[in-house]
Write a protein that holds these residues in place. Sequence first.
Motif, PDB file in Angstrom:
ATOM      1  N   GLN A  14     -28.831 -79.214  35.153  1.00  0.00           N
ATOM      2  CA  GLN A  14     -27.431 -78.831  34.994  1.00  0.00           C
ATOM      3  C   GLN A  14     -26.518 -79.777  35.744  1.00  0.00           C
ATOM      4  O   GLN A  14     -25.432 -80.111  35.272  1.00  0.00           O
ATOM      5  CB  GLN A  14     -27.223 -77.391  35.477  1.00  0.00           C
ATOM      6  N   SER A  15     -26.973 -80.230  36.910  1.00  0.00           N
ATOM      7  CA  SER A  15     -26.098 -81.117  37.657  1.00  0.00           C
ATOM      8  C   SER A  15     -26.032 -82.497  37.009  1.00  0.00           C
ATOM      9  O   SER A  15     -24.994 -83.160  37.052  1.00  0.00           O
ATOM     10  CB  SER A  15     -26.519 -81.111  39.126  1.00  0.00           C
ATOM     11  N   GLU A  16     -27.105 -82.905  36.320  1.00  0.00           N
ATOM     12  CA  GLU A  16     -27.021 -84.119  35.503  1.00  0.00           C
ATOM     13  C   GLU A  16     -26.074 -83.886  34.328  1.00  0.00           C
ATOM     14  O   GLU A  16     -25.293 -84.759  33.965  1.00  0.00           O
ATOM     15  CB  GLU A  16     -28.406 -84.517  34.985  1.00  0.00           C
ATOM     16  N   GLY A  17     -26.161 -82.686  33.756  1.00  0.00           N
ATOM     17  CA  GLY A  17     -25.259 -82.329  32.668  1.00  0.00           C
ATOM     18  C   GLY A  17     -23.811 -82.398  33.112  1.00  0.00           C
ATOM     19  O   GLY A  17     -22.935 -82.817  32.359  1.00  0.00           O
ATOM     20  N   ARG A  18     -23.579 -81.992  34.378  1.00  0.00           N
ATOM     21  CA  ARG A  18     -22.219 -82.031  34.917  1.00  0.00           C
ATOM     22  C   ARG A  18     -21.694 -83.469  34.925  1.00  0.00           C
ATOM     23  O   ARG A  18     -20.573 -83.736  34.496  1.00  0.00           O
ATOM     24  CB  ARG A  18     -22.221 -81.451  36.329  1.00  0.00           C
ATOM     25  N   ASP A  19     -22.527 -84.404  35.419  1.00  0.00           N
ATOM     26  CA  ASP A  19     -22.115 -85.811  35.436  1.00  0.00           C
ATOM     27  C   ASP A  19     -21.815 -86.302  34.021  1.00  0.00           C
ATOM     28  O   ASP A  19     -20.812 -86.967  33.784  1.00  0.00           O
ATOM     29  CB  ASP A  19     -23.227 -86.693  36.027  1.00  0.00           C
ATOM     30  N   CYS A  54     -16.953 -85.757  28.132  1.00  0.00           N
ATOM     31  CA  CYS A  54     -16.270 -84.627  27.526  1.00  0.00           C
ATOM     32  C   CYS A  54     -14.959 -84.282  28.213  1.00  0.00           C
ATOM     33  O   CYS A  54     -14.087 -83.652  27.612  1.00  0.00           O
ATOM     34  CB  CYS A  54     -17.162 -83.383  27.561  1.00  0.00           C
ATOM     35  N   ALA A  55     -14.816 -84.681  29.482  1.00  0.00           N
ATOM     36  CA  ALA A  55     -13.697 -84.213  30.295  1.00  0.00           C
ATOM     37  C   ALA A  55     -12.347 -84.650  29.739  1.00  0.00           C
ATOM     38  O   ALA A  55     -11.353 -83.951  29.929  1.00  0.00           O
ATOM     39  CB  ALA A  55     -13.859 -84.696  31.735  1.00  0.00           C
ATOM     40  N   THR A  56     -12.312 -85.802  29.052  1.00  0.00           N
ATOM     41  CA  THR A  56     -11.034 -86.274  28.526  1.00  0.00           C
ATOM     42  C   THR A  56     -10.453 -85.300  27.509  1.00  0.00           C
ATOM     43  O   THR A  56      -9.242 -85.254  27.343  1.00  0.00           O
ATOM     44  CB  THR A  56     -11.191 -87.647  27.835  1.00  0.00           C
ATOM     45  N   CYS A  57     -11.309 -84.532  26.849  1.00  0.00           N
ATOM     46  CA  CYS A  57     -10.811 -83.663  25.778  1.00  0.00           C
ATOM     47  C   CYS A  57     -10.899 -82.175  26.098  1.00  0.00           C
ATOM     48  O   CYS A  57     -10.277 -81.367  25.412  1.00  0.00           O
ATOM     49  CB  CYS A  57     -11.580 -83.917  24.486  1.00  0.00           C
ATOM     50  N   ALA A  78     -15.953 -78.693  36.317  1.00  0.00           N
ATOM     51  CA  ALA A  78     -16.032 -80.156  36.262  1.00  0.00           C
ATOM     52  C   ALA A  78     -14.705 -80.782  36.668  1.00  0.00           C
ATOM     53  O   ALA A  78     -14.581 -82.001  36.684  1.00  0.00           O
ATOM     54  CB  ALA A  78     -16.416 -80.603  34.852  1.00  0.00           C
ATOM     55  N   GLY A  79     -13.722 -79.958  36.991  1.00  0.00           N
ATOM     56  CA  GLY A  79     -12.419 -80.461  37.396  1.00  0.00           C
ATOM     57  C   GLY A  79     -11.669 -81.142  36.262  1.00  0.00           C
ATOM     58  O   GLY A  79     -10.818 -81.988  36.488  1.00  0.00           O
ATOM     59  N   SER A  80     -11.988 -80.779  35.014  1.00  0.00           N
ATOM     60  CA  SER A  80     -11.348 -81.466  33.892  1.00  0.00           C
ATOM     61  C   SER A  80     -10.260 -80.594  33.284  1.00  0.00           C
ATOM     62  O   SER A  80     -10.347 -79.361  33.294  1.00  0.00           O
ATOM     63  CB  SER A  80     -12.390 -81.827  32.826  1.00  0.00           C
ATOM     64  N   GLY A 133      -8.699 -81.665  30.117  1.00  0.00           N
ATOM     65  CA  GLY A 133      -8.416 -82.201  28.779  1.00  0.00           C
ATOM     66  C   GLY A 133      -7.860 -81.140  27.851  1.00  0.00           C
ATOM     67  O   GLY A 133      -8.235 -79.970  27.923  1.00  0.00           O
ATOM     68  N   MET A 134      -6.919 -81.553  26.983  1.00  0.00           N
ATOM     69  CA  MET A 134      -6.243 -80.587  26.113  1.00  0.00           C
ATOM     70  C   MET A 134      -6.481 -80.874  24.638  1.00  0.00           C
ATOM     71  O   MET A 134      -5.894 -80.216  23.779  1.00  0.00           O
ATOM     72  CB  MET A 134      -4.724 -80.645  26.382  1.00  0.00           C
ATOM     73  N   VAL A 135      -7.326 -81.862  24.300  1.00  0.00           N
ATOM     74  CA  VAL A 135      -7.521 -82.212  22.896  1.00  0.00           C
ATOM     75  C   VAL A 135      -8.365 -81.142  22.199  1.00  0.00           C
ATOM     76  O   VAL A 135      -8.044 -80.674  21.113  1.00  0.00           O
ATOM     77  CB  VAL A 135      -8.192 -83.596  22.751  1.00  0.00           C
ATOM     78  N   GLY A 136      -9.453 -80.754  22.855  1.00  0.00           N
ATOM     79  CA  GLY A 136     -10.318 -79.717  22.303  1.00  0.00           C
ATOM     80  C   GLY A 136     -10.084 -78.399  23.003  1.00  0.00           C
ATOM     81  O   GLY A 136      -9.267 -78.310  23.912  1.00  0.00           O
ATOM     82  N   PRO A 137     -10.783 -77.354  22.551  1.00  0.00           N
ATOM     83  CA  PRO A 137     -10.612 -76.028  23.165  1.00  0.00           C
ATOM     84  C   PRO A 137     -10.986 -76.011  24.646  1.00  0.00           C
ATOM     85  O   PRO A 137     -11.841 -76.767  25.082  1.00  0.00           O
ATOM     86  CB  PRO A 137     -11.546 -75.130  22.347  1.00  0.00           C
TER      87      PRO A 137
END
Length: 157
Positions: free
Chosen positions: A79-84, A90-93, A99-101, A103-107
């Motif tokens: 899971q922590s690898e998944g976090r990275d 994915c964080a941009t969207c 994850a501290g993200s 992003g507003m492009v996706g849900p």
Amino acid sequence: MTILLIAAAFIAIAILVALVAMRAGPRKGPEPSGGNAGFAIFMVLIVVFGLGAPAYALVNNADTSPTEGKDGVELTTAQSEGRDMFIHNCATCHTLSDAGSTGMVGPNLDELRPPKALVVDAIAKGRARGMGQMPAGLVGGQDAENIGDYVSAVAGR
Ligand code: HEC
């Protein structure tokens, strides 16, 4: 990693100093008896700070476990690898508070709280249902599994 390099540098310096001291020793003739003791203390200090301090830092880091997500959810290694991977791919969207993200492009995944299977499916096939476009196959195989594990564990926490 940096800590290990610093430790290695300290040890290298210590060895160098020891070698120089040994070489210089005989040529200088008889030394005052205190000289060797002073040198020994110096060496001990170098070992203590060169090894002790980094070792302490390593142990301390282990305590504030990197496997703990931002919101205090215990993460497995996968899971922590998944976090990275999430942060990079994915964080941009997508918004996901762990994850501290933002992003507003996706849900917003904190609101969607997708199960692992949905995350893995979305990654494999991509999504295009109006709000925008999510490319298929951003990551593959084990990475997709890890992200799915991670997102389903932390979304909405
Ligand atoms: C370029 C922007 C973008 C990126 C990068 C992106 N997504 Fe998406 N994602 C979207 C959009 C837009 C949607 C909504 C698609 C729709 O329903 O129209 C979406 C939907 C989703 C859904 C919901 C799927 C569903 O069927 O409801 C999940 C889960 C998801 N994304 C996970 C991820 C993960 C995990 C990553 C990283 C591997 C990622 N996304 C990367 C834009 C993105």
